[in-house]
Scaffold this motif. Structure first.
Motif, PDB file in Angstrom:
ATOM      1  N   TYR A 150      25.488   3.233 -63.325  1.00 25.84           N
ATOM      2  CA  TYR A 150      24.563   2.992 -62.215  1.00 25.84           C
ATOM      3  C   TYR A 150      23.924   1.611 -62.338  1.00 25.84           C
ATOM      4  O   TYR A 150      23.779   0.888 -61.350  1.00 25.84           O
ATOM      5  N   HIS A 181      25.730  -1.526 -61.047  1.00 35.62           N
ATOM      6  CA  HIS A 181      25.709  -1.797 -59.608  1.00 35.62           C
ATOM      7  C   HIS A 181      24.330  -2.199 -59.103  1.00 35.62           C
ATOM      8  O   HIS A 181      24.221  -3.060 -58.230  1.00 35.62           O
ATOM      9  N   ASP A 199      29.730  12.352 -59.664  1.00 37.15           N
ATOM     10  CA  ASP A 199      30.623  12.411 -58.491  1.00 37.15           C
ATOM     11  C   ASP A 199      30.112  13.337 -57.396  1.00 37.15           C
ATOM     12  O   ASP A 199      30.898  13.801 -56.553  1.00 37.15           O
ATOM     13  N   GLU A 231      28.128  14.017 -53.817  1.00 34.62           N
ATOM     14  CA  GLU A 231      27.861  13.254 -52.617  1.00 34.62           C
ATOM     15  C   GLU A 231      26.379  12.929 -52.551  1.00 34.62           C
ATOM     16  O   GLU A 231      25.526  13.773 -52.810  1.00 34.62           O
ATOM     17  N   CYS A 268      26.429   9.289 -47.191  1.00 35.16           N
ATOM     18  CA  CYS A 268      26.787   7.912 -46.865  1.00 35.16           C
ATOM     19  C   CYS A 268      28.251   7.624 -47.174  1.00 35.16           C
ATOM     20  O   CYS A 268      28.717   6.502 -46.955  1.00 35.16           O
ATOM     21  N   HIS A 308      29.543   7.762 -50.235  1.00 38.64           N
ATOM     22  CA  HIS A 308      29.670   7.381 -51.637  1.00 38.64           C
ATOM     23  C   HIS A 308      29.266   8.544 -52.530  1.00 38.64           C
ATOM     24  O   HIS A 308      28.653   9.515 -52.084  1.00 38.64           O
ATOM     25  N   LYS A 309      29.603   8.429 -53.801  1.00 42.07           N
ATOM     26  CA  LYS A 309      29.314   9.472 -54.779  1.00 42.07           C
ATOM     27  C   LYS A 309      28.475   8.916 -55.922  1.00 42.07           C
ATOM     28  O   LYS A 309      28.480   7.709 -56.184  1.00 42.07           O
ATOM     29  N   CYS A 310      27.778   9.838 -56.597  1.00 41.62           N
ATOM     30  CA  CYS A 310      26.869   9.460 -57.684  1.00 41.62           C
ATOM     31  C   CYS A 310      27.659   8.887 -58.851  1.00 41.62           C
ATOM     32  O   CYS A 310      28.706   9.421 -59.249  1.00 41.62           O
ATOM     33  N   LEU A 311      27.104   7.795 -59.437  1.00 41.68           N
ATOM     34  CA  LEU A 311      27.774   7.105 -60.534  1.00 41.68           C
ATOM     35  C   LEU A 311      27.179   7.459 -61.899  1.00 41.68           C
ATOM     36  O   LEU A 311      27.698   6.987 -62.914  1.00 41.68           O
ATOM     37  N   CYS A 346      21.802   5.686 -53.496  1.00 43.35           N
ATOM     38  CA  CYS A 346      23.139   5.077 -53.580  1.00 43.35           C
ATOM     39  C   CYS A 346      23.011   3.609 -53.915  1.00 43.35           C
ATOM     40  O   CYS A 346      22.299   2.864 -53.234  1.00 43.35           O
ATOM     41  N   LYS A 382      25.524   1.335 -53.909  1.00 41.14           N
ATOM     42  CA  LYS A 382      26.609   0.524 -53.359  1.00 41.14           C
ATOM     43  C   LYS A 382      26.070  -0.530 -52.414  1.00 41.14           C
ATOM     44  O   LYS A 382      25.026  -0.359 -51.785  1.00 41.14           O
ATOM     45  N   CYS A 436      23.215   0.500 -50.075  1.00 43.30           N
ATOM     46  CA  CYS A 436      23.522   1.588 -49.151  1.00 43.30           C
ATOM     47  C   CYS A 436      22.309   2.510 -48.981  1.00 43.30           C
ATOM     48  O   CYS A 436      22.087   3.063 -47.905  1.00 43.30           O
TER      49      CYS A 436
END
Length: 898
Positions: A118, A121, A246, A248, A253, A255-258, A269, A271, A289
């Protein structure tokens, strides 16, 4: 095999006497005689004690050396045990502190590894949602922070758990399964036909989120629900599989959880997406995001709902607000005009329409409206009041009654109206009927419109199965229990606030903050766990105000209980000097305070001394101060409290005013003279009492009368007594005049300045002043030479007279004068004789006359009184002081001669 005295200390409750040392340990004393009734407990705190048998055996031995050796060995073992206990306590404390720091470091590494993907990013940025997720992770490591709300017990690493999808609260797997089963059973009823077939939901114990029966947990999964029965790993979050989450993101949005598998909600998110502003006028920018919406801060410009104006707000999200402008608008009927918001132009006035209807006889009764008023409501076919007959009459005429029975159903629902057709409402039903009460236990005849309720109270239990219905004449469908549950929840702090119900109560929804002493570090635990939860370790500095005179304490971490003693330097100004106290702070010092009360007898125990916190005064200032001695002989460093002029025990040594000797007094304070000469004696020094040692001038035999002095001696003021040359006077001459005079001056000093008393050969006194040697020859005195008749006088020098025998002879005049003088002498003698004779004659006559005229009287003896002279009268008193004066003068004269 341990010795008997050590085995006797085993067992429960043997260590109650720890820390006490009494006379019971010494055999042969009074305490030893009571060893048969109670164990002798040593003060080692290990539960070891001397058994009764061992004491008795030691007493029975006659050899005193064995007893002493046993006691000595016992004391050695006791001291060794005490040292081991202290060493173990110190090691335990230090290891606990080190272990706490190690645990903190380990937890920080695990949390950092969970957020690695996380952070790649999002960088170092953070948000409220991210902090919330970190809090869940920290709670997973914190002892007692995760608690099952059903059983109010801690959730451990090796226990199977289930996490709610909505509130993310963690429960033990057996607890949540029993909770779901009990909840479904309480909702359904055994008497229902569909018992066990209908899918009843069950709620989450915390957030009340409804779950289907099929969602009842049966397997233990990790947080991301990828791995069943996740293995225990000390380097992972408890109950985590260690894989990427992983899930939602919410809101969705794409994307998935990191993060790695974690408890709690997923963070925002991270991203980056390219998106334009809300009004879509600016260029697209790269944004997170989770925070992709942004405003370009330009006017929106979209057409508002009024269709006339545009939105003047800055670029914003969502629909534009209503038009805020005001304009003049007509009402629906068009009669009135008023200012209205542009967003709501249609409005009604409060006036009735009053337009004539098409019938031409009636007016419209509607309030302000738009469009046509419609047909007259009285036109067309109309029915009579009972509704049995219809007629088509003009709108100006009312429909007449038909005259038939009304036959409308009354309010009771059982009977109909028996009156003729009428316009007014039907009356109430007044027929007498037998009515059964609502509970069906009693029957009574009364009017149909009245309801019959008996006074019998319902004895059935309500749905809570705890309280009776007690409703009067209950129909059998008892209402839900309206009382509060009031049962104590599992937290033991609150009572159930819900309505009375069956089954177990919901867990206490309250949470309690367990804080450190300063309240800076907080962990939130379910209510009821605050008693067993250890307060968090706070990394903040202790904020307790200083109890000593220092403005702040020494920096140390937040803690419970009293702060450690202040070790800062006191720095208080000394009362006797300007220095600051360098000693450690002594505002709060434990001081032993003895109890002044004495025991009244030997049976009373002396009370233990009390230790009180008190402020002790600053010690004497020990700062070395260079201090000169009183006589300024040396400078020695003395403590400030004793820094005052002191005596160095040397002799003063200052030069006295005489300049010949020094002060022999021991070192003393000296007032420096105006000139500032430090070698000169002051007024405090001794006065020189030595005699003058200067040589006397030639001829002076007297010692110097001044005390020892520096300069030359003063002229000798002693008086020399000497006889003058004529030996008639005693002269007193100053010695200095005599010794310093020359020969001529000495002759003058030895002379009494009187006329020389010596007689010359001529018989005259020497006319010269007192002089040494013989008188000068030749008398210069003038001698008066007379003639024999003494008339002629002539002055002639004596030496001429003696040498030449000069005589003065009478002249003729002298002869005549001699003759006249003899004549006059004779005449005077004759006159005096006559006078005396006359006087005697007068006295004789007077005496005779006195004798003749008086009577004879007794003769009196004439007492001849002789008066004493003054010398005869006071000679006794004058002789004594006169003799004293003579003796004093004689003594003074003898002293002067010596």
């Amino acid at each position: 095999m341990e010795p008997a005295w050590r085995q006797a200390g085993r067992g429960r409750g043997r260590g109650r006497g720890r820390g006490k040392t009494s006379a019971d340990q010494v055999p042969g004393t009074k305490g030893a005689s009571q060893a048969g009734r109670s164990d002798v407990r040593p003060a080692n705190g290990r539960g070891c004690s001397l058994s009764t048998a061992a004491i008795t055996r030691s007493r029975s031995q006659p050899d005193a050396s064995n007893e002493l050796s046993s006691l000595k060995r016992f004391e050695e073992i006791r001291k060794a045990n005490q040292a081991a206990v202290h060493r173990f306590a110190d090691e335990d404390t230090s290891s606990e502190e080190e272990g706490g720091d190690d645990f903190e470091n380990q937890r920080g590494k695990i949390v950092a590894s969970t957020f690695t993907s996380y952070s790649d990013h999002i960088g170092e940025e953070s948000s409220r949602e991210l902090e919330r997720t970190k809090q869940y992770l920290n709670d997973a490591f914190q002892s007692g922070a995760q608690t099952c709300l059903i059983c109010i017990a801690s959730v451990k690493r090796n226990q199977a758990v289930w996490s709610c999808f909505r509130c993310y609260c963690i429960f033990h797997m057996p607890c949540i399964q029993k909770w779901a089963k009990d909840s479904i059973f309480l909702v359904s009823s055994v008497l229902d036909d569909d018992f066990g077939k209908k899918d009843h939901p069950w709620p989450c114990p915390k957030c009340r989120h409804q779950y289907e029966q099929s969602q009842t947990p049966t397997r233990y999964y990790c947080y991301c629900r990828k791995v069943e029965d996740p293995p225990q790993d000390p380097w992972l979050v408890p109950h985590s599989c260690g894989q990427v989450c992983d899930k939602e993101f919410k809101p969705l949005c794409g994307h998935k959880c990191l993060l790695l598998c974690h408890p709690g909600p997923c963070p925002p998110c991270p991203k980056m997406v390219s998106i334009t502003c809300y009004c879509e006028k600016a260029k697209a920018l790269s944004r997170r995001c989770s925070a992709k919406g942004w405003s370009c801060q330009r006017p929106c410009g979209r057409l508002l709902s009024c269709g006339q104006h545009k939105c003047e707000h800055l670029c914003h999200a969502g629909n534009c607000p209503e038009c805020p402008r005001v304009s003049w608008q007509r009402c629906l009927c068009g009669r009135k005009t008023a200012e209205q918001l542009c967003a709501s132009p249609q409005w009604q006035c409060e006036e009735v329409c009053r337009k004539t209807l098409p019938c031409g006889h009636h007016t419209c009764e509607l309030v302000c409206h738009r469009g046509a008023c419609g047909n007259c409501p009285r036109s067309g076919f109309r029915v009579c009041p009972c509704g049995k007959s219809k007629s088509a009459l003009p709108c100006t005429e009312d429909v007449p009654t038909c005259g038939d029975t009304c036959d409308r159903q009354l309010d009771c629902g059982l009977h109909r109206c028996s009156m003729r057709c009428h316009r007014a409402p039907c009356e109430i039903c007044r027929q007498e009927v037998e009515k059964q009460c609502r509970c069906g236990k009693h029957v009574k005849t009364l009017s149909c419109h009245k309801e019959y309720l008996c006074e019998t109270k319902c004895a059935k239990l309500r749905d809570c199965q705890r309280h009776q219905c007690k409703k009067k004449c209950c129909s059998g469908n008892c209402p839900p229990c309206d009382q509060s549950c009031g049962r104590s929840l599992g937290c033991r702090n609150h009572k159930c606030p819900s309505a009375c119900h069956r089954g177990t109560c919901y867990p206490c929804p309250e949470t309690v903050e367990v804080k450190c002493n300063c309240s800076a570090t907080v962990i939130i635990v379910p209510c009821g766990r605050e008693r067993t939860t250890k307060p968090p370790r706070c990394k903040e500095q202790c904020k307790k105000p200083s109890t000593c005179h220092h403005p702040s304490r020494e920096k140390h971490r937040c803690h419970f209980g009293p702060c450690p003693p202040c070790k800062q330097s006191c720095q208080n100004a000394q009362t006797t000097c300007a220095h600051l106290c360098p000693e450690p702070c002594h505002d709060e010092v434990l001081v032993k305070q003895e109890n002044p009360c004495q025991p009244t007898g030997p049976w009373e125990r002396r009370s233990e001394p009390a230790f009180i916190l008190t402020t002790i005064p600053c010690p004497s200032c020990m700062v070395p101060i260079p201090t000169a001695c009183l006589g300024k002989h040396e400078i020695s460093p003395l403590p400030c409290h004793a820094a005052r002029p002191f005596s160095c025990k040397r002799l003063c040594g200052r030069h006295l005013s005489c300049g010949n000797h020094t002060c022999a007094i021991e070192c003393h304070a000296v007032t420096t003279a105006d000139g500032g000469d430090e070698q000169k004696a002051g007024k405090e020094c001794q006065m020189c009492e030595e005699a003058c040692s200067h040589p006397r001038p030639p001829g002076c035999i007297h010692p110097c009368t001044q005390p020892c002095h520096e300069d030359t001696c003063a002229p000798c003021s002693q008086m020399i007594r000497t006889k003058c040359y004529c030996k008639m006077a005693t002269l007193y001459v100053e010695c200095t005049k005599m010794t310093t005079a020359d020969a001529k001056t000495k002759i003058c000093l030895n002379s009494c300045k009187n006329q020389c008393p010596k007689q010359l050969l001529c018989g005259h006194r020497c006319k010269a002043t007192c002089h040494p040697g013989n008188c000068p020859e030749g008398c210069n005195q003038k001698v008066k030479m007379k003639c024999p008749c003494k008339r002629l006088k002539k002055e002639i020098l004596c030496m001429v007279v003696t040498e030449e025998q000069v005589l003065v002879e009478c002249d003729d005049v002298c002869q005549e004068m001699k003759q006249k003088a003899s004549e006059m002498k004779e005449a005077e003698e004759k006159a005096a004789f006559e006078k005396e004779k006359l006087k005697q004659q007068v006295e004789l006559e007077a005496f005779e006359k006195r004798l003749k005229g008086r009577r004879k009287k007794n003769k009196r003896r004439d007492a001849v009184e002789t008066k004493e002279t003054a010398w005869q009268k006071y000679r006794k008193y004058l002789m004594i002081p006169i003799c004293g004066i003579v003796l004093a003068m004689l003594a003074f004269y003898l002293l002067q001669l010596n």
